[in-house]
Design a protein around this motif. Structure first.
Motif, PDB file in Angstrom:
ATOM      1  N   HIS A 239      -3.082  -1.351   2.567  1.00  0.00           N
ATOM      2  CA  HIS A 239      -1.867  -1.804   3.251  1.00  0.00           C
ATOM      3  C   HIS A 239      -0.813  -2.248   2.242  1.00  0.00           C
ATOM      4  O   HIS A 239       0.364  -1.852   2.330  1.00  0.00           O
ATOM      5  CB  HIS A 239      -2.203  -2.957   4.196  1.00  0.00           C
ATOM      6  CG  HIS A 239      -1.013  -3.775   4.605  1.00  0.00           C
ATOM      7  ND1 HIS A 239      -0.193  -3.446   5.663  1.00  0.00           N
ATOM      8  CD2 HIS A 239      -0.481  -4.910   4.066  1.00  0.00           C
ATOM      9  CE1 HIS A 239       0.778  -4.325   5.765  1.00  0.00           C
ATOM     10  NE2 HIS A 239       0.631  -5.228   4.814  1.00  0.00           N
ATOM     11  N   LEU A 240      -1.196  -3.072   1.276  1.00  0.00           N
ATOM     12  CA  LEU A 240      -0.243  -3.591   0.294  1.00  0.00           C
ATOM     13  C   LEU A 240       0.397  -2.471  -0.519  1.00  0.00           C
ATOM     14  O   LEU A 240       1.595  -2.505  -0.806  1.00  0.00           O
ATOM     15  CB  LEU A 240      -0.947  -4.582  -0.629  1.00  0.00           C
ATOM     16  CG  LEU A 240      -1.456  -5.875   0.019  1.00  0.00           C
ATOM     17  CD1 LEU A 240      -2.308  -6.662  -0.962  1.00  0.00           C
ATOM     18  CD2 LEU A 240      -0.312  -6.719   0.551  1.00  0.00           C
TER      19      LEU A 240
ATOM     20  N   PHE B  35       3.524  -0.479   0.954  1.00  0.00           N
ATOM     21  CA  PHE B  35       4.857  -1.080   1.026  1.00  0.00           C
ATOM     22  C   PHE B  35       5.329  -1.591  -0.337  1.00  0.00           C
ATOM     23  O   PHE B  35       6.226  -2.428  -0.425  1.00  0.00           O
ATOM     24  CB  PHE B  35       4.863  -2.188   2.087  1.00  0.00           C
ATOM     25  CG  PHE B  35       4.501  -1.668   3.452  1.00  0.00           C
ATOM     26  CD1 PHE B  35       5.424  -0.972   4.212  1.00  0.00           C
ATOM     27  CD2 PHE B  35       3.217  -1.816   3.943  1.00  0.00           C
ATOM     28  CE1 PHE B  35       5.099  -0.453   5.445  1.00  0.00           C
ATOM     29  CE2 PHE B  35       2.877  -1.307   5.189  1.00  0.00           C
ATOM     30  CZ  PHE B  35       3.817  -0.611   5.935  1.00  0.00           C
TER      31      PHE B  35
ATOM     32  N   SER C  74      -0.929 -10.041   5.970  1.00  0.00           N
ATOM     33  CA  SER C  74       0.256  -9.314   5.531  1.00  0.00           C
ATOM     34  C   SER C  74       0.729  -8.348   6.602  1.00  0.00           C
ATOM     35  O   SER C  74      -0.081  -7.743   7.317  1.00  0.00           O
ATOM     36  CB  SER C  74      -0.044  -8.542   4.242  1.00  0.00           C
ATOM     37  OG  SER C  74       1.112  -7.874   3.760  1.00  0.00           O
TER      38      SER C  74
ATOM     39  N   GLY D  70       3.965  -5.250   7.219  1.00  0.00           N
ATOM     40  CA  GLY D  70       4.984  -4.468   6.539  1.00  0.00           C
ATOM     41  C   GLY D  70       5.545  -3.394   7.438  1.00  0.00           C
ATOM     42  O   GLY D  70       4.905  -2.961   8.406  1.00  0.00           O
TER      43      GLY D  70
ATOM     44  N   SER E  56      11.929  -0.570   2.939  1.00  0.00           N
ATOM     45  CA  SER E  56      10.752  -1.215   3.524  1.00  0.00           C
ATOM     46  C   SER E  56      10.814  -2.713   3.271  1.00  0.00           C
ATOM     47  O   SER E  56      11.479  -3.189   2.343  1.00  0.00           O
ATOM     48  CB  SER E  56       9.461  -0.635   2.938  1.00  0.00           C
ATOM     49  OG  SER E  56       9.311  -1.014   1.591  1.00  0.00           O
TER      50      SER E  56
ATOM     51  N   SER F 266       8.100  -6.243   3.489  1.00  0.00           N
ATOM     52  CA  SER F 266       6.750  -6.746   3.727  1.00  0.00           C
ATOM     53  C   SER F 266       6.692  -8.250   3.483  1.00  0.00           C
ATOM     54  O   SER F 266       7.459  -8.805   2.691  1.00  0.00           O
ATOM     55  CB  SER F 266       5.727  -6.033   2.837  1.00  0.00           C
ATOM     56  OG  SER F 266       5.941  -6.347   1.472  1.00  0.00           O
ATOM     57  N   TYR F 267       5.750  -8.882   4.168  1.00  0.00           N
ATOM     58  CA  TYR F 267       5.525 -10.325   4.020  1.00  0.00           C
ATOM     59  C   TYR F 267       4.026 -10.561   3.902  1.00  0.00           C
ATOM     60  O   TYR F 267       3.239 -10.063   4.713  1.00  0.00           O
ATOM     61  CB  TYR F 267       6.069 -11.095   5.213  1.00  0.00           C
ATOM     62  CG  TYR F 267       5.681 -12.558   5.218  1.00  0.00           C
ATOM     63  CD1 TYR F 267       6.267 -13.454   4.345  1.00  0.00           C
ATOM     64  CD2 TYR F 267       4.700 -13.026   6.099  1.00  0.00           C
ATOM     65  CE1 TYR F 267       5.907 -14.801   4.333  1.00  0.00           C
ATOM     66  CE2 TYR F 267       4.330 -14.368   6.105  1.00  0.00           C
ATOM     67  CZ  TYR F 267       4.934 -15.244   5.222  1.00  0.00           C
ATOM     68  OH  TYR F 267       4.565 -16.576   5.206  1.00  0.00           O
ATOM     69  N   THR F 268       3.629 -11.308   2.877  1.00  0.00           N
ATOM     70  CA  THR F 268       2.220 -11.611   2.647  1.00  0.00           C
ATOM     71  C   THR F 268       2.039 -13.108   2.460  1.00  0.00           C
ATOM     72  O   THR F 268       2.827 -13.758   1.762  1.00  0.00           O
ATOM     73  CB  THR F 268       1.695 -10.886   1.392  1.00  0.00           C
ATOM     74  OG1 THR F 268       1.877  -9.476   1.547  1.00  0.00           O
ATOM     75  CG2 THR F 268       0.220 -11.178   1.168  1.00  0.00           C
TER      76      THR F 268
ATOM     77  N   TRP G 192       7.583 -12.346  -0.147  1.00  0.00           N
ATOM     78  CA  TRP G 192       8.469 -11.386   0.529  1.00  0.00           C
ATOM     79  C   TRP G 192       8.828 -10.269  -0.450  1.00  0.00           C
ATOM     80  O   TRP G 192       9.175 -10.543  -1.598  1.00  0.00           O
ATOM     81  CB  TRP G 192       9.767 -12.057   0.997  1.00  0.00           C
ATOM     82  CG  TRP G 192       9.634 -12.920   2.216  1.00  0.00           C
ATOM     83  CD1 TRP G 192       9.467 -14.277   2.259  1.00  0.00           C
ATOM     84  CD2 TRP G 192       9.684 -12.473   3.568  1.00  0.00           C
ATOM     85  NE1 TRP G 192       9.407 -14.717   3.558  1.00  0.00           N
ATOM     86  CE2 TRP G 192       9.546 -13.624   4.401  1.00  0.00           C
ATOM     87  CE3 TRP G 192       9.838 -11.228   4.184  1.00  0.00           C
ATOM     88  CZ2 TRP G 192       9.549 -13.554   5.786  1.00  0.00           C
ATOM     89  CZ3 TRP G 192       9.839 -11.159   5.569  1.00  0.00           C
ATOM     90  CH2 TRP G 192       9.696 -12.304   6.356  1.00  0.00           C
TER      91      TRP G 192
END
Length: 345
Positions: free
Chosen positions: A120-121, A124, A219, A221, A232, A234-236, A248
């Motif tokens: 996933h990480l 993004f 997370s 995204g 894109s 994303s927030y984790t 962010w």
């Protein structure tokens, strides 16, 4: 004599059928770059490996078992192009060593592999957690020692949903601890990818036998491909024993000439508890990462590239861009520039 000839003919036909139903592929990537990196007043020039994509060599294969069922294997090892050394922390097949079974039910995979949260990480981060631009440079395990939530895990049992679900996909994995000091955990991912739209979310937790406290990662995204550019966001969020980091990332990729432009900005903040010294834990601070790169495709398999990145550390933070000298104090900037070539086969 006739019986022997008949037996040999049968064996030949059987072997031919097995070959027809199976495939084995040797593959790899060789990526080398010349880079200049700096942390505070410390500077270094070096020839390095894996500037755009991780240098690796592997072998994979599948066997058609009939009825839509397939067996597969995958072995993959990281290679340091600059020195020829296997770079997997002592494990030769440290990038991946899996055996799998695939069918209408999806895929079941066993062995060492990337976790669902890591996949996933990467989706993004335009630099896919590799090289100078990697967003992973400002991720912290908060002193837990459990980094598998955004990496790879041993003893992994994974399940992935089948395709053909209208764009929806997902997966879950569980890793067994199998002893003191080894990571055990689980992660799950659900997403939707159809046409230009891609959204995904993941949750993971890891711990080890010596520490029952869990390191947790959440997370989300999203990205949309407009053709001229794919932005894109994303927030984790990571948590461990009251320590917390919020990250962010806003990024964009865009076709440019015979290549692709990549840029990302990341803001990583640690809470007050994470800033406070705890026994056995080095406190971290806030950091901002800016990265921009360009890859020019000479062919489908060969590309030239360049990347610039800089981490602006605050407080006790000592985050480093890939290959940079270690910080002598918190709050120092770390930056780098490279040019390199990548060839895949």
């Amino acid at each position: 004599m006739k019986k022997a000839l008949i037996a040999l003919a049968v064996l030949g036909l059987t072997g031919g059928a097995a070959v027809a139903q199976s495939s084995v592929t040797l593959f790899g990537v060789l990526d080398a770059d010349m880079k200049y990196v700096k942390t505070g007043s410390l500077k270094q020039k070096k020839l390095d490996s894996s500037g755009l994509n991780t240098s690796r060599i592997g072998v994979r294969g599948t066997e058609d078992l009939g009825g839509g069922l397939k067996a597969g294997f995958w072995l993959e090892s990281e290679v340091g192009v600059d020195n020829g050394v296997a770079a997997n922390g002592g494990a030769f097949w440290g990038r991946r060593a899996t055996v799998s079974l695939t069918g209408d039910f999806g895929e079941v995979r066993l062995g060492r592999n990337k976790t669902a949260s890591r996949l996933h990480l990467e989706d993004f981060d335009p630099f896919t957690f590799t090289g100078l631009g990697s967003v992973g440079a400002v991720y912290s395990n908060l002193g837990s020692g459990n980094g598998t939530s955004f990496g790879r895990a041993d003893n992994l049992a994974s399940y992935s949903l089948p395709g053909g679900l209208g764009g929806f996909y997902g997966g879950v994995d569980i890793s067994a601890g199998e002893g003191t000091g080894t990571n055990k955990g689980q992660s799950v991912r659900l997403g939707y990818k159809n046409g230009p739209l891609h959204v995904s979310g993941t949750y993971a937790s890891t711990s080890n036998a010596a520490d029952n406290n869990k390191f947790k990662l959440t997370s989300v995204g999203g990205a949309y491909d407009f053709g001229v550019a794919r932005p894109s966001l994303s927030y984790t969020q990571t948590k461990y024993m009251g320590r917390e980091q919020k990250i962010w990332t806003a990024s964009v990729t865009a076709p440019l000439g015979q290549g692709q432009l990549m840029a990302a900005y990341t803001d990583a903040k640690a809470n007050g508890t994470a800033e406070t010294a705890v026994t056995g834990y080095t406190p971290i601070g806030d950091a901002k990462l800016l990265a921009i790169g360009y890859a020019y495709n000479l062919s489908k398999r060969t590309a030239l590239y360049t990347t610039f990145s800089q981490i602006d550390n605050k407080g006790a933070a000592k985050f480093l861009v890939a290959g940079a000298p270690a910080a002598t104090a918190g709050g120092q900037k770390s930056s780098g520039f490279d040019v390199g070539i990548k060839h895949s086969f």
